[in-house]
Design a protein around this motif. Sequence first.
Motif, short mmCIF file in Angstrom:
data_model
loop_
_atom_site.label_atom_id
_atom_site.label_comp_id
_atom_site.label_asym_id
_atom_site.label_seq_id
_atom_site.Cartn_x
_atom_site.Cartn_y
_atom_site.Cartn_z
N ARG A 4 -3.22 7.91 -7.72
CA ARG A 4 -3.86 6.74 -8.33
C ARG A 4 -3.75 6.70 -9.84
NH1 ARG A 4 -9.22 6.65 -4.44
NH2 ARG A 4 -8.56 4.89 -3.15
N LYS A 58 -11.81 -8.96 -7.53
CA LYS A 58 -11.69 -8.55 -6.14
C LYS A 58 -13.10 -8.20 -5.67
CE LYS A 58 -7.12 -6.63 -5.23
NZ LYS A 58 -6.33 -5.40 -4.96
N THR A 100 -9.94 1.44 18.90
CA THR A 100 -10.35 0.58 17.79
C THR A 100 -10.20 -0.90 18.17
OG1 THR A 100 -8.13 0.89 16.88
CG2 THR A 100 -9.88 2.25 15.96
N PRO A 137 -11.47 -9.45 2.93
CA PRO A 137 -10.53 -8.94 3.94
C PRO A 137 -10.87 -7.50 4.35
CG PRO A 137 -9.50 -8.92 1.78
CD PRO A 137 -10.85 -9.58 1.61
N PRO A 138 -10.38 -7.08 5.52
CA PRO A 138 -10.71 -5.73 6.03
C PRO A 138 -10.46 -4.62 5.02
CG PRO A 138 -9.48 -6.95 7.69
CD PRO A 138 -9.53 -7.82 6.47
N GLU A 139 -9.38 -4.75 4.24
CA GLU A 139 -9.04 -3.68 3.29
C GLU A 139 -10.00 -3.63 2.11
OE1 GLU A 139 -7.15 -6.27 4.14
OE2 GLU A 139 -6.14 -7.18 2.42
N GLN A 140 -10.95 -4.58 2.04
CA GLN A 140 -11.95 -4.53 0.98
C GLN A 140 -13.36 -4.32 1.54
OE1 GLN A 140 -8.97 -7.33 -1.47
NE2 GLN A 140 -11.11 -7.84 -1.86
N GLU A 171 -14.06 -11.24 6.90
CA GLU A 171 -13.05 -12.12 6.30
C GLU A 171 -13.39 -13.59 6.56
OE1 GLU A 171 -8.94 -11.28 7.39
OE2 GLU A 171 -8.36 -11.91 5.37
N HIS A 196 -8.65 2.83 5.55
CA HIS A 196 -8.56 2.18 4.24
C HIS A 196 -8.12 0.73 4.29
CE1 HIS A 196 -9.10 5.62 1.37
NE2 HIS A 196 -8.88 6.29 2.48
N ILE A 197 -7.32 0.39 5.28
CA ILE A 197 -6.76 -0.97 5.33
C ILE A 197 -7.44 -1.78 6.43
CG2 ILE A 197 -4.65 -2.34 5.44
CD1 ILE A 197 -3.07 0.14 4.58
N GLY A 198 -7.62 -1.14 7.59
CA GLY A 198 -8.39 -1.80 8.64
C GLY A 198 -7.65 -2.90 9.37
N ARG A 199 -6.37 -2.98 9.13
CA ARG A 199 -5.56 -3.84 9.99
C ARG A 199 -4.13 -3.32 10.05
NH1 ARG A 199 -6.47 -9.65 7.60
NH2 ARG A 199 -6.57 -9.22 5.38
N ARG A 215 -15.75 -5.35 9.60
CA ARG A 215 -14.40 -5.90 9.40
C ARG A 215 -14.04 -7.00 10.38
NH1 ARG A 215 -11.34 -0.16 8.19
NH2 ARG A 215 -11.21 -0.42 5.94
N ASP A 271 -16.11 -0.73 10.78
CA ASP A 271 -15.32 -1.47 11.77
C ASP A 271 -16.12 -2.59 12.42
OD1 ASP A 271 -13.00 -0.01 11.31
OD2 ASP A 271 -13.67 1.60 12.64
N PHE A 313 0.84 -1.20 0.00
CA PHE A 313 0.00 0.00 0.00
C PHE A 313 0.88 1.25 0.00
CE2 PHE A 313 -4.42 -1.28 0.98
CZ PHE A 313 -4.24 -2.63 1.25
N HIS A 362 -12.32 4.59 -1.39
CA HIS A 362 -11.63 3.36 -0.96
C HIS A 362 -11.14 2.49 -2.11
CE1 HIS A 362 -12.45 3.27 3.48
NE2 HIS A 362 -13.32 4.19 3.11
N ILE A 363 -11.80 2.55 -3.23
CA ILE A 363 -11.43 1.66 -4.33
C ILE A 363 -10.75 2.45 -5.44
CG2 ILE A 363 -12.25 -0.13 -5.92
CD1 ILE A 363 -14.69 -0.53 -4.09
N PRO A 402 -5.13 1.23 -7.58
CA PRO A 402 -5.81 2.36 -6.92
C PRO A 402 -6.37 2.01 -5.55
CG PRO A 402 -6.49 2.22 -9.22
CD PRO A 402 -5.61 1.03 -8.96
N GLU A 403 -6.91 0.79 -5.40
CA GLU A 403 -7.53 0.41 -4.13
C GLU A 403 -6.51 0.21 -3.03
OE1 GLU A 403 -7.67 -1.26 -7.00
OE2 GLU A 403 -7.41 -3.41 -6.74
N ASN A 425 -6.13 2.91 9.25
CA ASN A 425 -7.30 2.29 9.88
C ASN A 425 -8.52 2.37 8.96
OD1 ASN A 425 -8.70 1.24 12.37
ND2 ASN A 425 -9.87 3.11 12.03
#
Lengths: 324, 324
Positions: free
Chosen positions: A187, B174, B130, B197-200, B191, A241-244, B187, B184, A176, B241-242, A198-199, A239
Motif C-alpha cells: 500500500r 468514497k 457464501t 458497493p460491497p468492496e466498501q 449497494e 475485501h471485495i465481496g463480489r 453487502r 456479508d 485490485f 480494508h481501507i 490502498p483500499e 471475498n
Amino acid sequence: MRYLFLLAVLASSSVAFAEDPLPSWNDGPVKSSIIDFVECATSDGCSKYVPQNERIAVFDNDGCLWSEQPAYFQLFFAIDRVKEMAKDHPEWKTTQPFQAVLENDMQALIASGKKGLLQLVMATHAGMTTDEFSSIVRDWLKTARHPKTSKPYTEMVYQPMLEVLTYLRANGFKTFIVSGGGIDFLRVWAEDVYGVPPEQVVGSSVKVKYEERDGQPVLVRLPEIDFIDDKEGKPVGINSHIGRQPIAAFGNSDGDFQMLKWTGRNPDTLKVLVHHTDAEREYAYDRKSHIGRLDKALDYAREHDWTVIDMKADWKRIYPPVAP
Amino acid sequence: MRYLFLLAVLASSSVAFAEDPLPSWNDGPVKSSIIDFVECATSDGCSKYVPQNERIAVFDNDGCLWSEQPAYFQLFFAIDRVKEMAKDHPEWKTTQPFQAVLENDMQALIASGKKGLLQLVMATHAGMTTDEFSSIVRDWLKTARHPKTSKPYTEMVYQPMLEVLTYLRANGFKTFIVSGGGIDFLRVWAEDVYGVPPEQVVGSSVKVKYEERDGQPVLVRLPEIDFIDDKEGKPVGINSHIGRQPIAAFGNSDGDFQMLKWTGRNPDTLKVLVHHTDAEREYAYDRKSHIGRLDKALDYAREHDWTVIDMKADWKRIYPPVAP
C-alpha cells in the motif's frame, strides 16, 4: 539524449494510446483476447456485457505486475532491515536465520525453511506502529536497488501490465491487487506506481492492535500472522475485501490458480497467466522454479482456454522507459 | 394520493437538491458543520483541503444509517432463521438459546448471554456457501417486517443520512460502511439502499474456507468468528480494508468511539455522532440503553467539539418517503 527519450515516451504512450490502448503489446491472439474481452464487457447489448459497478479486475503482484527474481523483493526488504537493525540485536550474530542474513549465506537462509522465513518477517514487519512501518518501507524504496539490474524495485514493474491497468480503468473497471505479499508493504507505493489506491490492495497481513499512547490512538503491528493471501487464501481474501466476483483475473503462478478458478466460475470472465519466457530481458522460469512456480495452473490454462502471455513473444518491452 | 406523494418527493429531494444538498436537515450548527467541512475539504486553497483520492468517509450502520431498536435487525434475521430451520432441528425445542427463540421468550434469550447469542449466530450464519447465505438474506429482506413500524427493514434507513452519503459522493468522497454487523449480511443490500458497493463495506465476519465441489469452487462459511468489527476493532477493520485514514466518521454509540478517535488523529477531520432523541418519530436512548449505548463517546464529543446530531431537532424527517 533527453530528446530521444521524450520521443520514445511519446511513441510508446501518449500518441499511440489514442489508437492502441496496449502499445507495448505485439499484435496477436493474446493482445486480442484482452481487447475483445474489454470491448464486449463494456458494450451494452454484447453477450458478455457487465454493468460498470461489477467490473472488478484482480491482479497478483509478484511476477505479474513486477519482477520476483532472484527472490521476492519483499524478502530483500527484510534482509536489508535485519542488517540495519543488527546493531541493536547482538544476539543475531549467532542466531539463525539472522546469522545467515548477516553473513550473506543464502544457503543457510534457505535451510532455515518456512520457520526461519517467518522469524525474519516477524522481526522486520512487526513491533512498530502502522505509521512507522509505512515510513520504513517508503525510506527503503528510495535507496534499495535490485541486485541484477541496479534499478529501484518500483521501476521493475511491467510496462505492458501498466497499460492493462490503465486501459481497464479507462473502461470503468476497478483494479485490485490480490497478492501473497504484505498488504501494508504494497500500500505504501501501489497508488503511485500502479494507480491502485490502498483500499484496493488485498494481501497477507500481521495482526494489528489498537492502543492509546498519551491519549493518541495508534495501531501496533503484532508478531503474529493474521492472514496468508495465497493459493486457497486468494478467493478468501477477495471475498473478504471485495465481496463480489471478479470478471478479470491476472496471475503468473500456481499461487494464483485458485483465484483464477474462482473468477472462472463465470465462463464469460477473463483469466490470464503471465508466463516468464524471456531469459534475456527478464527471467525464464516455470515448473521447476522455487519462486513463482507455474505448473498445474499452466496445464489447466491450456486445457481451459485461458489466456497465457508469452513474455518474450507478446511484449515489446518489459520495464517502463526511464529518463537517461 | 399518488400525486401528493410525487409532490412530496419533488419537494424533499430533486428540486430542492439543486440549492440545498441536505434538504431533510433543519438549518443550524449541525447542518452547517457538515457543509462547511465538505466545502473546505473540496476547495483547493482552503486550510482543510484534501485531494480527492484521500476523501474517505466511514459510517457505522446500526443506529447511524438505519434503526437498531428494539434489537439489532440482524438479530431478527437470526430469530426468523431459527424458526424456519427448526423443522430440521427437533433438538432445538429443548436446547437453549433455540428454545427461547422458538417460544418467543426474550427473557430467556437475553439470559443466554453472549454465549447464547454466538450460538444463534453460528447456527444461522454458517454452514452454507457464501452464495447460499446471500440468497437467504435477500429472500428474508423481501418479506421480513419490523415489529413496531411494519416496514421492511431497508425502509428504516435515515433519509437525512442518505442525503449525506449522496452529498459526500457528489463531492468526490468514497463512502464506506464500518459496522459491527455482519459484512456479508450488509453487502447483500448496501449497494441498492445506500449506494455503497460491497468492496466498501467493512464488518464482522466468520471464517470462510475455499473448497471445490465437483470441480466447482465454492467458499464455505465456517461456524467460527473471524473478526469483530466493533470498538477497538473498528480502527483495525479500517486499517485492514481501507488502509488509510478517514477524513470523516459518523457513528452513534460507544462502539464507534475508537473509530471517531482514530479519525480525529487529524484534527481537521469531521467527527459526527447521531444522538437518538426522538421517542415519537423513532426512539430515544443513550447512556442506559442495552443497544447502541452512547455514554463515554457523548461526553468526549462535547469536550472535543465533535458534531452531535440531535435527531429530534436537526432532522425534518426520519425515514424516506414511501409510495402510498
